[in-house]
Design a protein around this motif. Structure first.
Motif, PDB file in Angstrom:
ATOM      1  N   GLY A 149       9.849 -11.439 -11.103  1.00 31.15           N
ATOM      2  CA  GLY A 149       9.113 -12.637 -11.463  1.00 31.15           C
ATOM      3  C   GLY A 149       8.131 -13.119 -10.419  1.00 31.15           C
ATOM      4  O   GLY A 149       7.746 -14.289 -10.413  1.00 31.15           O
ATOM      5  N   VAL A 150       7.689 -12.223  -9.527  1.00 36.07           N
ATOM      6  CA  VAL A 150       6.703 -12.615  -8.526  1.00 36.07           C
ATOM      7  C   VAL A 150       5.315 -12.203  -9.014  1.00 36.07           C
ATOM      8  O   VAL A 150       5.112 -11.090  -9.479  1.00 36.07           O
ATOM      9  N   THR A 151       4.380 -13.126  -8.905  1.00 33.24           N
ATOM     10  CA  THR A 151       3.029 -12.871  -9.412  1.00 33.24           C
ATOM     11  C   THR A 151       1.991 -12.789  -8.296  1.00 33.24           C
ATOM     12  O   THR A 151       0.854 -12.389  -8.549  1.00 33.24           O
ATOM     13  N   ASN A 152       2.349 -13.171  -7.092  1.00 34.56           N
ATOM     14  CA  ASN A 152       1.401 -13.158  -5.972  1.00 34.56           C
ATOM     15  C   ASN A 152       1.477 -11.842  -5.208  1.00 34.56           C
ATOM     16  O   ASN A 152       1.459 -11.813  -3.976  1.00 34.56           O
ATOM     17  N   VAL A 153       1.574 -10.731  -5.939  1.00 31.43           N
ATOM     18  CA  VAL A 153       1.663  -9.403  -5.328  1.00 31.43           C
ATOM     19  C   VAL A 153       0.549  -8.517  -5.872  1.00 31.43           C
ATOM     20  O   VAL A 153       0.119  -8.660  -7.021  1.00 31.43           O
ATOM     21  N   HIS A 154       0.081  -7.605  -5.035  1.00 33.42           N
ATOM     22  CA  HIS A 154      -0.912  -6.618  -5.434  1.00 33.42           C
ATOM     23  C   HIS A 154      -0.522  -5.289  -4.797  1.00 33.42           C
ATOM     24  O   HIS A 154      -0.399  -5.198  -3.579  1.00 33.42           O
ATOM     25  N   PHE A 155      -0.330  -4.275  -5.625  1.00 34.53           N
ATOM     26  CA  PHE A 155       0.001  -2.956  -5.116  1.00 34.53           C
ATOM     27  C   PHE A 155      -1.243  -2.079  -5.161  1.00 34.53           C
ATOM     28  O   PHE A 155      -1.927  -1.987  -6.186  1.00 34.53           O
ATOM     29  N   LEU A 156      -1.562  -1.456  -4.024  1.00 33.86           N
ATOM     30  CA  LEU A 156      -2.768  -0.667  -3.855  1.00 33.86           C
ATOM     31  C   LEU A 156      -2.400   0.787  -3.617  1.00 33.86           C
ATOM     32  O   LEU A 156      -1.449   1.080  -2.890  1.00 33.86           O
ATOM     33  N   LEU A 200       0.845  -1.191   0.000  1.00 35.97           N
ATOM     34  CA  LEU A 200       0.000   0.000   0.000  1.00 35.97           C
ATOM     35  C   LEU A 200       0.882   1.242   0.000  1.00 35.97           C
ATOM     36  O   LEU A 200       1.756   1.388   0.869  1.00 35.97           O
ATOM     37  N   ASP A 201       0.654   2.129  -0.949  1.00 35.13           N
ATOM     38  CA  ASP A 201       1.440   3.361  -1.016  1.00 35.13           C
ATOM     39  C   ASP A 201       0.565   4.459  -1.619  1.00 35.13           C
ATOM     40  O   ASP A 201      -0.341   4.184  -2.407  1.00 35.13           O
ATOM     41  N   MET A 202       0.851   5.706  -1.242  1.00 37.23           N
ATOM     42  CA  MET A 202       0.052   6.825  -1.744  1.00 37.23           C
ATOM     43  C   MET A 202       0.720   7.548  -2.902  1.00 37.23           C
ATOM     44  O   MET A 202       0.146   8.484  -3.458  1.00 37.23           O
ATOM     45  N   THR A 203       1.917   7.101  -3.296  1.00 31.36           N
ATOM     46  CA  THR A 203       2.703   7.831  -4.281  1.00 31.36           C
ATOM     47  C   THR A 203       2.696   7.105  -5.620  1.00 31.36           C
ATOM     48  O   THR A 203       3.184   5.967  -5.727  1.00 31.36           O
ATOM     49  N   ASP A 204       2.139   7.728  -6.650  1.00 29.04           N
ATOM     50  CA  ASP A 204       2.039   7.096  -7.969  1.00 29.04           C
ATOM     51  C   ASP A 204       3.394   6.651  -8.487  1.00 29.04           C
ATOM     52  O   ASP A 204       3.529   5.567  -9.071  1.00 29.04           O
ATOM     53  N   GLU A 205       4.409   7.490  -8.284  1.00 32.17           N
ATOM     54  CA  GLU A 205       5.739   7.167  -8.810  1.00 32.17           C
ATOM     55  C   GLU A 205       6.317   5.930  -8.147  1.00 32.17           C
ATOM     56  O   GLU A 205       6.955   5.091  -8.795  1.00 32.17           O
ATOM     57  N   MET A 206       6.118   5.788  -6.836  1.00 32.60           N
ATOM     58  CA  MET A 206       6.593   4.604  -6.137  1.00 32.60           C
ATOM     59  C   MET A 206       5.803   3.367  -6.556  1.00 32.60           C
ATOM     60  O   MET A 206       6.378   2.273  -6.724  1.00 32.60           O
ATOM     61  N   LEU A 207       4.511   3.488  -6.735  1.00 25.99           N
ATOM     62  CA  LEU A 207       3.703   2.351  -7.162  1.00 25.99           C
ATOM     63  C   LEU A 207       4.125   1.853  -8.539  1.00 25.99           C
ATOM     64  O   LEU A 207       4.226   0.646  -8.771  1.00 25.99           O
ATOM     65  N   ALA A 208       4.405   2.780  -9.453  1.00 25.80           N
ATOM     66  CA  ALA A 208       4.858   2.388 -10.789  1.00 25.80           C
ATOM     67  C   ALA A 208       6.199   1.667 -10.705  1.00 25.80           C
ATOM     68  O   ALA A 208       6.426   0.647 -11.371  1.00 25.80           O
ATOM     69  N   LEU A 209       7.106   2.195  -9.895  1.00 28.95           N
ATOM     70  CA  LEU A 209       8.409   1.558  -9.713  1.00 28.95           C
ATOM     71  C   LEU A 209       8.260   0.180  -9.083  1.00 28.95           C
ATOM     72  O   LEU A 209       8.912  -0.781  -9.505  1.00 28.95           O
ATOM     73  N   ALA A 210       7.403   0.067  -8.078  1.00 26.67           N
ATOM     74  CA  ALA A 210       7.208  -1.214  -7.398  1.00 26.67           C
ATOM     75  C   ALA A 210       6.642  -2.270  -8.343  1.00 26.67           C
ATOM     76  O   ALA A 210       7.080  -3.430  -8.328  1.00 26.67           O
ATOM     77  N   ARG A 211       5.673  -1.890  -9.147  1.00 30.66           N
ATOM     78  CA  ARG A 211       5.086  -2.857 -10.088  1.00 30.66           C
ATOM     79  C   ARG A 211       6.119  -3.316 -11.099  1.00 30.66           C
ATOM     80  O   ARG A 211       6.178  -4.497 -11.459  1.00 30.66           O
ATOM     81  N   ARG A 212       6.964  -2.400 -11.545  1.00 26.70           N
ATOM     82  CA  ARG A 212       8.030  -2.764 -12.481  1.00 26.70           C
ATOM     83  C   ARG A 212       9.028  -3.708 -11.812  1.00 26.70           C
ATOM     84  O   ARG A 212       9.466  -4.690 -12.417  1.00 26.70           O
TER      85      ARG A 212
END
Length: 273
Positions: free
Chosen positions: A131-138, A113-125
């Motif tokens: 290669g982990v698929t059992n993750v969800h970023f909110l 969970l993060d409020m920063t769009d830039e961090m969320l984009a980096l985390a998803r990348r």
């Protein structure tokens, strides 16, 4: 003029957005200011990626390690188990979410969970590269966690709760989303009980994870107030005079009726309005 809660939150968001851009653009590992969570001290005090051992860093994309701005390593103390659901509050570049996803395995889930769009984009990348698929970023704030009640086995966080502008709300939300018997294992900065709110602010900035830190007794009182028990605050290293990196652990009671409805007692709103 006093700083409002909205202004503090925006300052934190802006600073961590800058950090994410610095990593993405290859211009630096973090954009934190003096006394920040990611700076090492002259006395050898470690922050950020230095708190993860070589084996853990080897499991991560380089940009995930570079984006680590924390004061500890919550995955090392959370005792994650196969099949569990874990939530990382303030997940940043995703380092702890990725490590958690590997620990809980394909039958488990790791939320960030993060409020920063830039961090969320980096985390998803970073998660895709790892290669982990059992993750969800909110996207959201840790004072209003966008997950159902009693849905998480473990809550972790790395030097983020001290940045909240409403810590009682964060602690209540942690208790709400944890399943009965669920665990909390966070790294954070805490103050000695002897320090007043103003004395904490003298030792470092709010965005630098110092001015907004709770004291040891405030942490214990706050977690017990929302129905958590077996609360411990273990000091690990000093980050400023009377301010320490710490491991905070607790368990949500399995029998809420025995304790009655949780009521948040007043906490010092360190460094805020």
């Amino acid at each position: 003029m006093s700083t409002t809660a909205d202004e503090l939150r925006e300052e934190v968001r802006r600073r961590y957005a800058e950090s994410a851009r610095a990593v993405t653009e290859g211009t630096g590992s973090c954009g934190c200011g003096s006394g920040s969570c990611c700076e090492g001290g002259d006395d050898g005090t470690k922050f950020g990626e230095a708190l993860y051992d070589a084996e853990q860093r080897g499991e991560l994309p380089e940009t995930a390690a570079l984006a680590s701005l924390g004061c500890g390593n919550p995955t090392a103390v959370a005792e994650l188990r196969e099949g569990e659901t874990v939530l990382d509050l303030g997940s940043g570049g995703g380092i702890d979410v990725i490590l958690s996803a590997k620990r809980v395995g394909p039958t488990g889930i790791a939320y960030g969970l993060d409020m920063t769009d830039e961090m969320l984009a980096l985390a998803r990348r970073n998660a895709e590269e790892a290669g982990v698929t059992n993750v969800h970023f909110l996207k959201g704030v840790i004072e209003q966690i966008p997950l159902p009640a009693d849905s998480v086995d473990v809550v972790i966080s790395n030097c983020v709760i001290n940045l909240s502008v409403d810590k009682p709300a964060v602690l209540m939300e942690i208790a709400r989303v944890l399943k009965p018997g669920g665990r909390l294992g966070v790294s954070d900065v805490v103050a000695d009980d002897r320090l007043t709110v103003s004395e904490r602010a003298e030792r470092g900035s709010y965005v630098g994870c110092i001015a907004g830190a709770l004291s040891q007794s405030e942490y214990v009182l706050g977690l017990e107030s929302v129905g958590l028990e077996d609360v411990t605050v273990e000091l690990t290293h000093e980050v400023a005079d009377g301010m320490h990196g710490a491991i905070v652990k607790a368990t949500k009671t399995k029998d809420p009726a025995r304790k009655g409805l949780p009521v948040i007692k007043p906490l010092a709103r360190a460094g805020c309005c």
